[in-house]
Every structure is written in structure tokens, then in C-alpha cells.
Design a protein around this motif. Structure first.
Motif, mmCIF file in Angstrom:
data_model
loop_
_atom_site.group_PDB
_atom_site.id
_atom_site.type_symbol
_atom_site.label_atom_id
_atom_site.label_comp_id
_atom_site.label_asym_id
_atom_site.label_seq_id
_atom_site.Cartn_x
_atom_site.Cartn_y
_atom_site.Cartn_z
ATOM 1 N N SER A 136 141.379 51.740 116.732
ATOM 2 C CA SER A 136 140.235 51.011 116.160
ATOM 3 C C SER A 136 139.441 51.802 115.125
ATOM 4 C CB SER A 136 139.297 50.579 117.280
ATOM 5 O OG SER A 136 140.048 50.076 118.346
ATOM 6 N N PHE A 137 139.452 53.131 115.228
ATOM 7 C CA PHE A 137 138.741 53.964 114.246
ATOM 8 C C PHE A 137 139.704 54.497 113.177
ATOM 9 C CE2 PHE A 137 136.013 54.697 118.136
ATOM 10 C CZ PHE A 137 134.876 54.069 117.656
ATOM 11 N N ALA A 138 140.917 53.971 113.134
ATOM 12 C CA ALA A 138 141.980 54.405 112.220
ATOM 13 C C ALA A 138 142.392 55.859 112.520
ATOM 14 C CB ALA A 138 141.593 54.226 110.759
ATOM 15 N N LEU A 139 143.132 56.479 111.597
ATOM 16 C CA LEU A 139 143.669 57.824 111.828
ATOM 17 C C LEU A 139 143.699 58.565 110.502
ATOM 18 C CD1 LEU A 139 146.950 57.721 113.979
ATOM 19 C CD2 LEU A 139 144.782 58.792 114.582
ATOM 20 N N GLY A 140 143.802 59.884 110.565
ATOM 21 C CA GLY A 140 144.043 60.668 109.353
ATOM 22 C C GLY A 140 142.769 60.986 108.595
ATOM 23 N N ALA A 141 142.918 61.165 107.278
ATOM 24 C CA ALA A 141 141.814 61.662 106.450
ATOM 25 C C ALA A 141 140.601 60.744 106.507
ATOM 26 C CB ALA A 141 142.281 61.801 105.009
ATOM 27 N N HIS A 142 140.832 59.437 106.686
ATOM 28 C CA HIS A 142 139.709 58.492 106.686
ATOM 29 C C HIS A 142 139.328 58.042 108.084
ATOM 30 C CE1 HIS A 142 139.310 58.158 102.357
ATOM 31 N NE2 HIS A 142 140.617 58.384 102.343
ATOM 32 N N PHE A 143 139.701 58.853 109.086
ATOM 33 C CA PHE A 143 139.293 58.543 110.466
ATOM 34 C C PHE A 143 137.779 58.343 110.481
ATOM 35 C CE2 PHE A 143 137.787 59.830 114.700
ATOM 36 C CZ PHE A 143 138.521 58.956 115.478
ATOM 37 N N CYS A 144 137.341 57.311 111.188
ATOM 38 C CA CYS A 144 135.918 56.918 111.165
ATOM 39 C C CYS A 144 134.988 58.093 111.447
ATOM 40 C CB CYS A 144 135.687 55.829 112.206
ATOM 41 S SG CYS A 144 133.958 55.396 112.370
ATOM 42 N N LEU A 145 134.035 58.237 110.547
ATOM 43 C CA LEU A 145 133.028 59.294 110.677
ATOM 44 C C LEU A 145 132.115 59.046 111.870
ATOM 45 C CD1 LEU A 145 131.898 61.667 108.825
ATOM 46 C CD2 LEU A 145 130.275 59.974 108.008
ATOM 47 N N GLY A 146 131.979 57.779 112.247
ATOM 48 C CA GLY A 146 131.003 57.428 113.283
ATOM 49 C C GLY A 146 131.627 57.169 114.646
ATOM 50 N N ALA A 147 132.874 57.613 114.858
ATOM 51 C CA ALA A 147 133.551 57.294 116.125
ATOM 52 C C ALA A 147 132.745 57.796 117.334
ATOM 53 C CB ALA A 147 134.959 57.880 116.132
ATOM 54 N N SER A 148 132.249 59.024 117.254
ATOM 55 C CA SER A 148 131.512 59.565 118.419
ATOM 56 C C SER A 148 130.189 58.842 118.642
ATOM 57 C CB SER A 148 131.252 61.066 118.264
ATOM 58 O OG SER A 148 132.462 61.721 118.222
ATOM 59 N N PRO A 149 129.326 58.700 117.600
ATOM 60 C CA PRO A 149 128.078 57.968 117.863
ATOM 61 C C PRO A 149 128.326 56.522 118.293
ATOM 62 C CG PRO A 149 128.247 58.550 115.526
ATOM 63 C CD PRO A 149 129.316 59.293 116.262
ATOM 64 N N ALA A 150 129.368 55.877 117.739
ATOM 65 C CA ALA A 150 129.623 54.480 118.123
ATOM 66 C C ALA A 150 129.986 54.407 119.605
ATOM 67 C CB ALA A 150 130.744 53.890 117.270
ATOM 68 N N ARG A 151 130.886 55.306 120.059
ATOM 69 C CA ARG A 151 131.256 55.307 121.487
ATOM 70 C C ARG A 151 130.010 55.561 122.342
ATOM 71 N NH1 ARG A 151 136.601 58.013 119.926
ATOM 72 N NH2 ARG A 151 138.200 56.725 120.904
ATOM 73 N N MET A 152 129.184 56.516 121.905
ATOM 74 C CA MET A 152 128.000 56.880 122.689
ATOM 75 C C MET A 152 126.995 55.722 122.738
ATOM 76 S SD MET A 152 125.496 60.108 122.120
ATOM 77 C CE MET A 152 124.723 59.353 120.704
ATOM 78 N N GLU A 153 126.728 55.107 121.572
ATOM 79 C CA GLU A 153 125.739 54.012 121.517
ATOM 80 C C GLU A 153 126.156 52.862 122.426
ATOM 81 O OE1 GLU A 153 125.133 52.655 117.431
ATOM 82 O OE2 GLU A 153 125.119 54.735 116.790
ATOM 83 N N VAL A 154 127.420 52.473 122.332
ATOM 84 C CA VAL A 154 127.877 51.321 123.118
ATOM 85 C C VAL A 154 127.859 51.662 124.614
ATOM 86 C CG1 VAL A 154 129.821 49.746 123.532
ATOM 87 C CG2 VAL A 154 129.144 50.302 121.208
ATOM 88 N N GLY A 155 128.200 52.904 124.956
ATOM 89 C CA GLY A 155 128.153 53.335 126.361
ATOM 90 C C GLY A 155 126.732 53.265 126.910
ATOM 91 N N ILE A 156 125.768 53.753 126.115
ATOM 92 C CA ILE A 156 124.372 53.739 126.579
ATOM 93 C C ILE A 156 123.876 52.297 126.718
ATOM 94 C CG2 ILE A 156 121.987 54.327 125.945
ATOM 95 C CD1 ILE A 156 123.133 56.871 124.592
ATOM 96 N N MET A 157 124.177 51.461 125.714
ATOM 97 C CA MET A 157 123.706 50.065 125.771
ATOM 98 C C MET A 157 124.280 49.357 126.986
ATOM 99 S SD MET A 157 123.546 48.668 121.867
ATOM 100 C CE MET A 157 125.220 48.982 121.343
ATOM 101 N N LEU A 158 125.558 49.609 127.265
ATOM 102 C CA LEU A 158 126.224 48.937 128.387
ATOM 103 C C LEU A 158 125.593 49.363 129.716
ATOM 104 C CD1 LEU A 158 128.552 47.121 129.245
ATOM 105 C CD2 LEU A 158 130.026 49.118 129.298
#
Ligand code: HEM
Length: 198
Positions: A136-158
């Protein structure tokens, strides 16, 4: 934003136009995707009361649920790429410079990687070894910059949502999905919150 303002490499700093463009990119890349991940995931989770109860009593880690949100209902369905060199994939020859669409959502439901891929099952992320991370965050050079904050935000909200509203359910209204080819999400997520616990 502070890090961008302070960034300095050999006395070379970001210009105002670069800063503005990065702010706009971060805002748009980081907002809708995270919102859609949360509501797409809740639409899959809330009908399953056993899973909701397991999150509430702590036996099912929220991280596992967020990973399954990403795999099962990714808000980002596709990335586009241009090939540097020709390749052959699945018996199909693709020439250099040809634009291709990579369907992340399809890879996330590939039965060669995930057992019962059509089943929403957060417990799969508690197994050893864990399955391969969703694309979902793709792979390689353009791997999502926000993967960690996105996982964290959704975990906290849940976590906060399920603790505060243990009886929360989907509302009666039918769900309307929008799909641009790249992004997929809900126009709205009607819920019946039930009693408030804290
Ligand atoms: C669930 C939430 C998110 C998903 C599913 C997601 C998905 C993606 C994907 C698939 C890409 C790769 C695009 C490509 O290769 O063409 C990407 C890139 C990017 N994402 Fe995210 N994203 C999410 C949240 C965020 C957040 C919270 C931020 C910012 C804080 C962010 C910032 C970016 C940026 C700046 C890029 C471009 C990186 C580059 O080009 O090097 N994303 N994202």
C-alpha cells in the motif's frame, strides 16, 4: 515543517517556492490517504464484533489491525512507473519507456503471498513469521515518506475509538465508494456510536 525550514546543506537552503510546494505535497499526500485508510478499514472491521471485542480487551494488537486495513482495503490502489529497460513479466514483453500501472491493491490480495486473501483477518499479522508487508505504501525510491506516521495515526485513532465507543457499529445507510483509479475511499462512514465509556 520545522525540519524543512531548518534544512541546510553546504549553506544551500530550500527556497520559499520549494518550501510551499513541499508543504502542499505533504498536506495532500498525508491527509486523504490516512483518512481513507481509517474509514475503509472501519467498514471492514465494525461488522465483526469478535474482532472489536479482541481489540478492546487488548488480545488483538492494534498494529495487526492497521496492517490488515492496509492490506485488505488500501486507499492507494495504483502507482504509475516508466520502465528504464525492457522486461518480460508473466509471459508479457514490455518495452523500455512504456508507462505501466502497478496495481498495489491486487498484489495485496495475491493468494501466493496471503492465505485466504479475500478474508479480513488481522490475526494473520500476529503469526510468526509475519506475512510480507502490504504494498500500500509502494516500494523503492518513492516508498511513502509518511508510512510510519500513517500507521501510528491510524493505530492511535482506532485504539481511542474502540475504548471510548465499545459498541460502535456501522449505520444502516448503504456505503458509497469513490474510486479514481489511484485512490479508493468512502464518501461517508455512517456509524451508530452506542454508549460512551470514557
Ligand atoms: C494510509 C496512508 C498513506 C498511504 C496508503 C500512502 C501511500 C503512498 C504511496 C503508494 C506512495 C508512492 C507513490 C508512488 O510511488 O508513485 C506514497 C508516496 C508519498 N507519500 Fe504517502 N501514503 C500515506 C500517508 C502519507 C502521509 C501521512 C504522508 C506525509 C506525512 C505521506 C507522504 C508521502 C510523500 C511525500 C510521498 C512521495 C514520496 C516520494 O516521491 O519520494 N503519505 N504514499
Amino acid at each position: 515543517m520545522s525540519a524543512l525550514l531548518g534544512a541546510d546543506e553546504d549553506d544551500d537552503r530550500l527556497m520559499e517556492s520549494e518550501l510551499l510546494s513541499l508543504c502542499a505535497t505533504l498536506y495532500s499526500a498525508g491527509h486523504r490517504t490516512t483518512q481513507d485508510l481509517f474509514s475503509n478499514g472501519l467498514a471492514a472491521l465494525l461488522p465483526n464484533r469478535e474482532l472489536v471485542a479482541a481489540i478492546r480487551d487488548g488480545s488483538l494488537p492494534v498494529n495487526a489491525v492497521v496492517e490488515e486495513f492496509l492490506r485488505y482495503e488500501t486507499p492507494t490502489h495504483m502507482v504509475a512507473r516508466m520502465l528504464n529497460e525492457p522486461i518480460e513479466l508473466g509471459g508479457q514483453k514490455i518495452s523500455a519507456r512504456e508507462p505501466i500501472a502497478i496495481l498495489l491493491a491486487a498484489a495485496n490480495r495475491d493468494s501466493r503471498t496471503y492465505a485466504n486473501p479475500e478474508l479480513f483477518d488481522p490475526w494473520r499479522w500476529t503469526l510468526e513469521p509475519e506475512p510480507l508487508a502490504p504494498l500500500s505504501f509502494a516500494l523503492g525510491a518513492h516508498f511513502c515518506l509518511g508510512a510510519s506516521p500513517a500507521r501510528m495515526e491510524v493505530g492511535i485513532m482506532l485504539e481511542v475509538l474502540i475504548q471510548a465507543f465499545p459498541e460502535i457499529r456501522l449505520g444502516e445507510d448503504p456505503l458509497h465508494w469513490h474510486h479514481t483509479g489511484v485512490f479508493r475511499g468512502l464518501d461517508a462512514l455512517p456509524v451508530i456510536p452506542g454508549r460512551r465509556d470514557c
